[in-house]
Scaffold this motif. Sequence first.
Motif, PDB file in Angstrom:
ATOM      1  N   TRP A  11       0.855  -1.182   0.000  1.00  0.00           N
ATOM      2  CA  TRP A  11       0.000   0.000   0.000  1.00  0.00           C
ATOM      3  C   TRP A  11       0.892   1.233   0.000  1.00  0.00           C
ATOM      4  O   TRP A  11       1.909   1.281   0.695  1.00  0.00           O
ATOM      5  CB  TRP A  11      -0.886  -0.013   1.253  1.00  0.00           C
ATOM      6  N   LEU A  52      -2.773   0.243  -4.118  1.00  0.00           N
ATOM      7  CA  LEU A  52      -2.220  -1.059  -3.782  1.00  0.00           C
ATOM      8  C   LEU A  52      -1.472  -1.554  -5.006  1.00  0.00           C
ATOM      9  O   LEU A  52      -2.039  -1.672  -6.098  1.00  0.00           O
ATOM     10  CB  LEU A  52      -3.321  -2.067  -3.410  1.00  0.00           C
ATOM     11  N   LEU A  96     -11.614  -4.044  -4.973  1.00  0.00           N
ATOM     12  CA  LEU A  96     -11.321  -4.507  -3.615  1.00  0.00           C
ATOM     13  C   LEU A  96     -12.338  -3.977  -2.607  1.00  0.00           C
ATOM     14  O   LEU A  96     -12.200  -4.207  -1.414  1.00  0.00           O
ATOM     15  CB  LEU A  96      -9.914  -4.066  -3.203  1.00  0.00           C
ATOM     16  N   THR A 102     -12.990   1.703  -4.724  1.00  0.00           N
ATOM     17  CA  THR A 102     -11.740   1.247  -5.320  1.00  0.00           C
ATOM     18  C   THR A 102     -11.888   1.138  -6.832  1.00  0.00           C
ATOM     19  O   THR A 102     -12.996   1.052  -7.364  1.00  0.00           O
ATOM     20  CB  THR A 102     -11.302  -0.106  -4.752  1.00  0.00           C
ATOM     21  N   LEU A 121      -7.213   3.381  -4.417  1.00  0.00           N
ATOM     22  CA  LEU A 121      -7.947   3.210  -3.165  1.00  0.00           C
ATOM     23  C   LEU A 121      -8.257   4.566  -2.551  1.00  0.00           C
ATOM     24  O   LEU A 121      -7.537   5.546  -2.792  1.00  0.00           O
ATOM     25  CB  LEU A 121      -7.107   2.400  -2.162  1.00  0.00           C
ATOM     26  N   THR A 176      -8.610   5.559   4.085  1.00  0.00           N
ATOM     27  CA  THR A 176      -8.735   4.231   4.674  1.00  0.00           C
ATOM     28  C   THR A 176      -7.349   3.707   5.031  1.00  0.00           C
ATOM     29  O   THR A 176      -6.471   3.660   4.170  1.00  0.00           O
ATOM     30  CB  THR A 176      -9.419   3.250   3.706  1.00  0.00           C
ATOM     31  N   ASP A 215      -6.612  -1.945   6.653  1.00  0.00           N
ATOM     32  CA  ASP A 215      -7.993  -2.300   6.334  1.00  0.00           C
ATOM     33  C   ASP A 215      -8.124  -2.991   4.974  1.00  0.00           C
ATOM     34  O   ASP A 215      -9.191  -3.543   4.669  1.00  0.00           O
ATOM     35  CB  ASP A 215      -8.882  -1.057   6.351  1.00  0.00           C
ATOM     36  N   TRP A 216      -7.077  -2.969   4.162  1.00  0.00           N
ATOM     37  CA  TRP A 216      -7.150  -3.591   2.847  1.00  0.00           C
ATOM     38  C   TRP A 216      -6.640  -5.024   2.849  1.00  0.00           C
ATOM     39  O   TRP A 216      -6.737  -5.721   1.834  1.00  0.00           O
ATOM     40  CB  TRP A 216      -6.364  -2.750   1.829  1.00  0.00           C
ATOM     41  N   ALA A 228      -8.074  -7.816   0.100  1.00  0.00           N
ATOM     42  CA  ALA A 228      -7.056  -8.341  -0.807  1.00  0.00           C
ATOM     43  C   ALA A 228      -6.929  -9.859  -0.655  1.00  0.00           C
ATOM     44  O   ALA A 228      -6.737 -10.579  -1.642  1.00  0.00           O
ATOM     45  CB  ALA A 228      -5.715  -7.665  -0.527  1.00  0.00           C
TER      46      ALA A 228
END
Length: 310
Positions: free
Chosen positions: A202, A212, A239, A243, A261, A265, A269-270, A274
């Motif tokens: 990220w 990302l 995602l 996104t 993204l 955030t 949190d991804w 993912a």
Amino acid sequence: MASRKRSSAPAAESEGINPKAPCPCGSGRRYKHCHGSGYAPPVIRSFEGLPGEADWVALRELVPAATATLRTKDGREVTLASVLPGGSPALVRANGEIMLGVQLQSSSDDVSRDLGTALAAALEAPAGAPVDPGPIGGAGSAGPRLQELLDTTAPFEVTVHDDFGFWLEGTEPNAAAKAGLEHANEAILPTVRLAGLEAAYWVRPGAERSHLRWVRPEPEEKLLDALARLRAAGEPMLLGEGTRYAGAFRAHGLVVPVWDLPADTPAEDWTEPATQWQARLEQALTVTDPLDADERRARAGLLSRQITIR
């Protein structure tokens, strides 16, 4: 230094490459006008055979400040850094610690040999002395490849840093070194490696968006087929809300999908979205049937949004 140049016809014939076909390096030019014009065929996957190949690519092309510990075949430890002061390929500190920088100021068609040449010189250099690996890049280095020097059974674990403070650890820097460090730190983009996911990074380049960037370890053709199957089946390349799949680039023979993204955030949190997307991809990778017409169209669309950076 021995030259790696040789005639283009034998190179093309020995590698089974049509001189009129696109060059494997991804330049877009015909092979006979690119790497078939007198140079040895390019090494497409520079870091193939090393543990953490995808992370090697990430440190080489994506990550501003990161380190990992390497081990040579004779048991010596080496600190790999994304970049070293002044873009130096290697240095040996006064305490004997060897540091190898993967982001070089110039490189040849075989980055592994460039880095292996620098590492071989550092292994022979006395503590605190300058490392002189000789010419690196251009027509190519004459030293060993990384795969010849490193213990490929040793784990490859990346540590991402917020700044380049690791440059000066254990040293007594002068004013010039401190000023150089401060200047380098100003250019760093916030970067996080997502936990539990290989080579997924990220990054926030500005206040409005984050990205990302995910270096995938699969062979390029197999990965593109799987992505095409997902797209043709209506599986979202997203995602989550807000996104967007931005496309992909190709580096050192691996594909790097990129998502836009929301900036607000947090990186952590991804990880779950993912992970869920990767599970869908892994299922698609198990399919070996030829692509149907819809899947071929989807693949062509993916290729139209892919660029080569190395």
